[in-house]
Every structure is written in structure tokens, then in C-alpha cells.
Design a protein around this motif. Sequence first.
Motif, PDB file in Angstrom:
ATOM      1  N   ILE A 696       0.822  -1.277  -0.046  1.00 23.95           N
ATOM      2  CA  ILE A 696       0.184  -0.006   0.153  1.00 23.95           C
ATOM      3  C   ILE A 696       0.855   1.147  -0.069  1.00 23.95           C
ATOM      4  O   ILE A 696       1.776   1.385   0.949  1.00 23.95           O
ATOM      5  CB  ILE A 696      -0.944   0.106   1.144  1.00 23.95           C
ATOM      6  N   GLY A 697       0.602   2.112  -0.873  1.00 22.93           N
ATOM      7  CA  GLY A 697       1.500   3.521  -0.884  1.00 22.93           C
ATOM      8  C   GLY A 697       1.095   4.185   0.126  1.00 22.93           C
ATOM      9  O   GLY A 697      -0.246   4.677   0.514  1.00 22.93           O
ATOM     10  N   GLN A 698       2.172   4.720   0.887  1.00 19.60           N
ATOM     11  CA  GLN A 698       1.858   5.740   1.953  1.00 19.60           C
ATOM     12  C   GLN A 698       1.231   7.003   1.794  1.00 19.60           C
ATOM     13  O   GLN A 698       0.473   7.414   2.781  1.00 19.60           O
ATOM     14  CB  GLN A 698       3.227   5.922   2.610  1.00 19.60           C
ATOM     15  N   THR A 699       1.384   7.490   0.688  1.00 16.79           N
ATOM     16  CA  THR A 699       0.997   8.916   0.174  1.00 16.79           C
ATOM     17  C   THR A 699      -0.491   8.762  -0.417  1.00 16.79           C
ATOM     18  O   THR A 699      -1.545   9.197   0.122  1.00 16.79           O
ATOM     19  CB  THR A 699       1.917   9.630  -0.510  1.00 16.79           C
ATOM     20  N   THR A 700      -0.429   8.138  -1.601  1.00 21.63           N
ATOM     21  CA  THR A 700      -1.439   7.609  -2.488  1.00 21.63           C
ATOM     22  C   THR A 700      -2.430   6.822  -2.054  1.00 21.63           C
ATOM     23  O   THR A 700      -3.824   6.666  -2.440  1.00 21.63           O
ATOM     24  CB  THR A 700      -0.994   7.207  -3.914  1.00 21.63           C
ATOM     25  N   LYS A 701      -2.152   6.009  -1.009  1.00 24.29           N
ATOM     26  CA  LYS A 701      -2.882   4.833  -0.535  1.00 24.29           C
ATOM     27  C   LYS A 701      -3.270   3.844  -1.790  1.00 24.29           C
ATOM     28  O   LYS A 701      -4.269   2.947  -1.440  1.00 24.29           O
ATOM     29  CB  LYS A 701      -4.271   5.215   0.218  1.00 24.29           C
ATOM     30  N   HIS A 702      -2.396   3.943  -2.680  1.00 23.69           N
ATOM     31  CA  HIS A 702      -2.685   2.914  -3.932  1.00 23.69           C
ATOM     32  C   HIS A 702      -2.421   1.409  -3.520  1.00 23.69           C
ATOM     33  O   HIS A 702      -1.474   1.330  -2.783  1.00 23.69           O
ATOM     34  CB  HIS A 702      -2.031   3.274  -5.042  1.00 23.69           C
ATOM     35  N   ILE A 703      -3.126   0.462  -3.983  1.00 27.77           N
ATOM     36  CA  ILE A 703      -2.944  -0.910  -3.383  1.00 27.77           C
ATOM     37  C   ILE A 703      -2.454  -1.677  -4.708  1.00 27.77           C
ATOM     38  O   ILE A 703      -3.427  -1.601  -5.663  1.00 27.77           O
ATOM     39  CB  ILE A 703      -4.116  -1.350  -2.914  1.00 27.77           C
ATOM     40  N   TYR A 704      -1.540  -2.372  -4.370  1.00 28.23           N
ATOM     41  CA  TYR A 704      -1.155  -3.631  -5.469  1.00 28.23           C
ATOM     42  C   TYR A 704      -1.487  -4.970  -4.471  1.00 28.23           C
ATOM     43  O   TYR A 704      -0.798  -5.028  -3.605  1.00 28.23           O
ATOM     44  CB  TYR A 704       0.221  -3.550  -6.012  1.00 28.23           C
ATOM     45  N   GLN A 705      -2.488  -5.675  -5.046  1.00 27.19           N
ATOM     46  CA  GLN A 705      -2.968  -6.601  -4.432  1.00 27.19           C
ATOM     47  C   GLN A 705      -2.863  -7.782  -5.352  1.00 27.19           C
ATOM     48  O   GLN A 705      -2.752  -7.918  -6.422  1.00 27.19           O
ATOM     49  CB  GLN A 705      -4.429  -6.465  -3.934  1.00 27.19           C
ATOM     50  N   LEU A 706      -2.560  -9.226  -4.383  1.00 30.80           N
ATOM     51  CA  LEU A 706      -2.589 -10.403  -4.978  1.00 30.80           C
ATOM     52  C   LEU A 706      -3.587 -10.536  -5.818  1.00 30.80           C
ATOM     53  O   LEU A 706      -4.877 -10.243  -5.560  1.00 30.80           O
ATOM     54  CB  LEU A 706      -2.527 -11.478  -3.867  1.00 30.80           C
TER      55      LEU A 706
END
Length: 731
Positions: A696-706
Motif C-alpha cells: 500500500i502506498g503511504q501517500t496515495t494509498k494505492h494498493i497492489y494486491q494479490l
Amino acid sequence: MSRKKKIYKKKGNVIKDLTRNIFKILNEDTDKHYNYKQIAGKLDISDTDGKTQILQKLAELTGTKKIKEIDRGKYQINEDRKYHIGTLDVTSNGNGYFISDDFEKDIFIPSNNLGKGLQNDTVKAYIYKRNRSNKLEADIVEIIERDKTAFVGVLQMSKNFGFVVCDNQKMYADIFVSKARINGAEHGDKVQATITDWPENSKNPFGKITQVLGKPGDYNTEIHSILLEYGLPYEFEKEVEEDASKLSLEITKHEISKRRDMRKDLTFTIDPKDAKDFDDALSFTKLENGNYEIGIHIADVSHYVQPNTVLDDEAYSRATSVYLVDRVVPMLPEMLSNGACSLRPNEEKLTFSAVFEINEKAQVIHEWFGRTVTYSDKRFAYEEAQVIIETRKNFIPENVSITDESYKVSDHIVEATLKLNELAKILRKKRMQEGAISFDRVEVKFHLDEEANPVGVFFKEAKDANKLIEEFMLLANRKVAEFIGQEKNKPTNKTFIYRVHDEPDVEKLAALQNIVFNFGYKMDTQTKESTTESLNKLLKDVHGKAEANMIETLAIRTMSKAVYTTQNIGHYGLAFDYYSHFTSPIRRYPDVMTHRLLQHYLDGENSPKQDDYEAKCKHASKREELASKAERQSIKYMQVKYMQDHQEEEFLGVISGVTEWGIYVEITSNKCEGMVRIRDIKKDYYIFDEKQYAIIGQTTKHIYQLGDQVTVKVKHTDLERKHLDFSLIEQ
């Protein structure tokens, strides 16, 4: 001061590794007792402060009951308490786990407690609770038996010595090699090194170079390295070849007279088009009562490979053929595997057969087992048999004139193939209804040029022709096991070779359940029946989708490993109460043992000792596991080699794994897997979230998930480590 003194003498004011070295002394002879002076002498410690530390440590270890004071001032290991025998599993980060039947869970071992133990060594460990927590940890106090001493790696030379940096990431110590023991190797060569000693005062084992394999990255060097790393030979010794060459291959009238003669029965083989050994054939006869006599005929390897011969010793040692990307490393010499034992068309062969009378409902009405002589009328590739099944016609290859008589197939063979396919589908349906798991995985294959370079990737999927053969092989394996394993529906105690498969691991099933939930799939693992049904539905639902390979792989990992044993517990994955391996003796030694035992009982002999066969089963299971690892490594190597020529392309992939240091991505079009390191993702700083299987990106909160689809590009290929690094194409 002597070199030895430096080890145990003070580090600051404390003697280094004192606890460990007291354990080592007391473990040298557990029946013997030592006083503090004797221990000090063995540690070469003579000063008062050192002896005081020894006394204090002995008092501490006695107080915690790790050792015992059997008489005033005389100490022994407390063997009654917390010492256990097990196996060491080393992790890639340098720690380890102690695996023992004494514990339900594996026990963590910090790196400083490994005690020079290596991967898969049999070890003695002291088990204790960490600090005040209830979590157990282990301390290796004795190496009982090394699993292996030979390792493959790259030689890094200095002026008068070198170190072999091992390929195996679980080998945490480089091997020191003196200049006199490099065996002609040069700096940068890929070599095999054997550990000869591991001095107490050295953090590195000492060794010698036993083989120079070539330059890293070279194809043959890497393939041979893979085989040697897993202890798999790629050539036969001259003695073995000579022993095989002395065999009489003549099929005499006397030998035929001892067997059931089935040469006139319609018989044919169906195998991969590039197969060189054909160890199974099917015969088909329509009976007057409307039923069918179907013979599963297996090469009679046990006729040629007799016990207590050089050939048998070699076959047992190898235990299995190894199938690499570009070659097969056979269990038996070629004159047997591709010659005498191969059921080639238009040749008489000695076989061991399971013959069944089967009705239209695929029910077995009668069974017969024994040695036979057969004659194969036709050899089919799977693709050829598949055309017959799909078109219901004789198959003529497109590039062959229809007038070429050698390619014509009789109406009898067409009829037999279609009926066998029909019966196989009924057998398969029954298996699934009874709780079998359907793992119809797509295999990754490579198109290779003349120099074994990968020029293309294709997927191989099992079709009806493959499943036809599979079902009749399963039938033979099951019925042979039932024939020996039970009498009138009651278990016997006859020694036999079973192929068993335990139920799935509950914790792994729960983890799989959590993962697939993120993809919108549900599972019910409350009962054995609901678990099986859920797994089959999951595998059916994901088939053909981008995440299919990843979820199928995760599902397989929840399964227990199938192994060979004399202790029958059934086969969970196939839903069989009895199952053996009877159908592939050219490539599997357990099948040879099965043939011998079956004939032994057909001859009315008593049951042999179980312990001897159980030891052989364990050996075969271990060799099979090593062969599987080598096969996977050869595929990884070829995937990396293939991707070297595609470094400028962008690929769509699926996130197949998430760790604290990066995400693994599997390319959808070719199943090649590589890593995107977190530090290489530039638009944000990402943190690993174990519960969500995501970063999870700390700033953008963007998630790369399984399971997410992403686009990647090859950043770096490493043929030696068989590793791909990807760059993420961020949107």
C-alpha cells in the motif's frame, strides 16, 4: 595465544559460545560425566576468571534442568527433557526451522542457533521457550547426519585460496577451498565442491572441488549444475552399461510358455509424440456377452532388472527418471528404456498385465493379473488419438498421401478408441462423484531450436486422449492395490507399496480460503465432502482466467505430498482407499517393486519384511521430490533464457505473490514469473500489508494486491540464479 584459545577466550569479559560448547562436550558421550576442570581443559581455558564463568554456567544450566548434576560437581546432559531428533529447514534469510514428529508445528531456529547445521540435516536440538513468551525456539546441539556434502556454485579465487559461492540460497556459508584443492578450476568457473571438514574455529566449511562444470550461464553447464545440485546423475557408469549389455533380449518359446499369450489381441499405445519409451499399452476385445476385455499391459522391467545386480542397484539409487525441458535423464540405460522394455509397434514384448472384463457401465466384472506376452499393432501420439475421438474417423496426417498404407488405421482401432474413451469418461465421472480433486493444469512447454534455445512458448492441456490413458492407468493401479491390500473387503497385512495422499492441511486451506475470497470465490471447508466440492468448483471457475495458474498453484500447495509407503492410508486426491504405482516401471522404481511383490503373492509366497520395503519407499519418495525440484529449476532457467530476448517488450501479468520486499508477477501470455522490487516503484513509498496480501502506498494509498493485473517490462535476467526482475509500468 593459540588459535584455539581465541575461539573460547574472552570476548570482552565473557567467554564466547560457552553454552553451546558445554553442550557439545556433554553430547560427545552422553553416558559420561564431566566436572568443571575437565570442561575447562577441553576448552583450553586455564585462567581463574574463565573457570568461574564455566562454574556459573553449569549452575545456570543445572537450575534450568538443561543438564543434570549426577554427583557433586559431575555433570551430564539431561536427555530426559528437552532434546529431540528432527530435520533442519534453513530459510533464505539465514534462520531455520526444526521439524520433528514430536511437535505439531515447526520450531523456529535463530541463525545463531543453527550450530553449523545445513538444509535437511538430521539434527539433535534443544527446545526451549523464548524469554517469557510461550513461543518455542530450538538450538541445534548436534549434527547427527548430513543430508548432503556436495554443492554447486561459482569459484571466487584469491591469491592462495578460494571460496565457492553456492547456488542454493539455503546454503548460508561459502565453502573455503585451498589452492591445492581447486582441481584445475579457474576464477569464475561453475563447480561442484564437497565439504571435507568444518573446523570449530571457522564460520566457513572447508572443501575440495570435485567437478568443473563450465562457465556460468552456459546452457549445458546450468543443466548439469541443476542435476548435480539435487544429486541426480546425468550419465551411467560404464559398469552399469556393461551389465545392461549382457542381458539376453531374446523372447524364447520357453518364456512365452510361462505367460498368458495375448499377441493376437488388438493392442496399441498412446503417448506424447516425442516419447521414446512406451511402458504401457491397451488391448481391446469385444466379448460375446456384450462386455469388453480391456488389458492394461505394462513393460515387464522386473524380468530384465533382477534383484542384487549392478543394474538393479543403479535403478534403485536413481529411483526415477528426470524430465528436464530439453532431455530425459532415464532411470534405466537406453537399451532397456527405449529398447527391450519399450512397447514399440510391430514387436513382441514381455509384459505384466492387468486384464479386466468391463460392462457398458464401466463396472469391473472380472479381473486378472499376471505376466503376458503382447504385440502392439499401432503407436499413436495423443494428438492422433484425439483426432479419432473428435472426428470418429481414421486419422490421416495432412502431409501424408491418403494412399500411404502405413498411416491407415483399421476400423477396429477406431471402434476400440471410441469405446475406451466412452468408458474412460464414465470412470472419471465416478471418481469425481466419489470425491476426487480435478487438477487439470496447463503445462508450460518451449519450442527449442537446434541449440536448445527457447524460441517460443506454448501451453499443453490434457484432452480426451490424455484422460483416456490416465483413467485406465488409474484403474490398473487401484485394482492391483486392492487385490493385495484387501481380501473380501477386509484389509490384509501383506507388505506392499502404496502411493498415499493425506488430507489437506487445515491452516493452509484457511489461508487459501482467505486469498480466493479476494477474487470473489467462496469455499466451504467445514467437512471433507464440502472441501472437495469447493476445491473442484474453484478449479472449474478459475479455468482459463488470468489468475488460474496462481490459484491452481496455491490450491496444490494446500495439499499434502503424495508419497510411497507400506502403511496404507488411501489417496485423498484420487478418492481411492487403495492405490499403488504399477504402470510405469521404466521410469519409477516403486513400480518395479510393485511388480515383484505382485508376482511374489501370485506365486503363493509369504509376506516379506515390511521394514526393508518401508526404507525403500522413503528413499523413492525423497528421490522423486529431488527430481521434481530439478524439473522446476530447468523450467525456470528456460523461462529466464526466453525472456532475455524480450527485454524491450511490455507484458500484461497477474500479481502472484506479495512479500515485504516486492511483488511477484506472472506474465499471462507465457507464465514466466519475476519480481518487482518495492524500491523500484517510484511514484510512492509502499508498505507490505500481510493481511491484505498487498503493498500500500503511504501517500496515495494505492494498493497492489494479490491477483491484480499489472503491466511489466523485463529489468534484469539472471540465468545463474534463475531469476527475473521486472519493472512495473505505473499508470
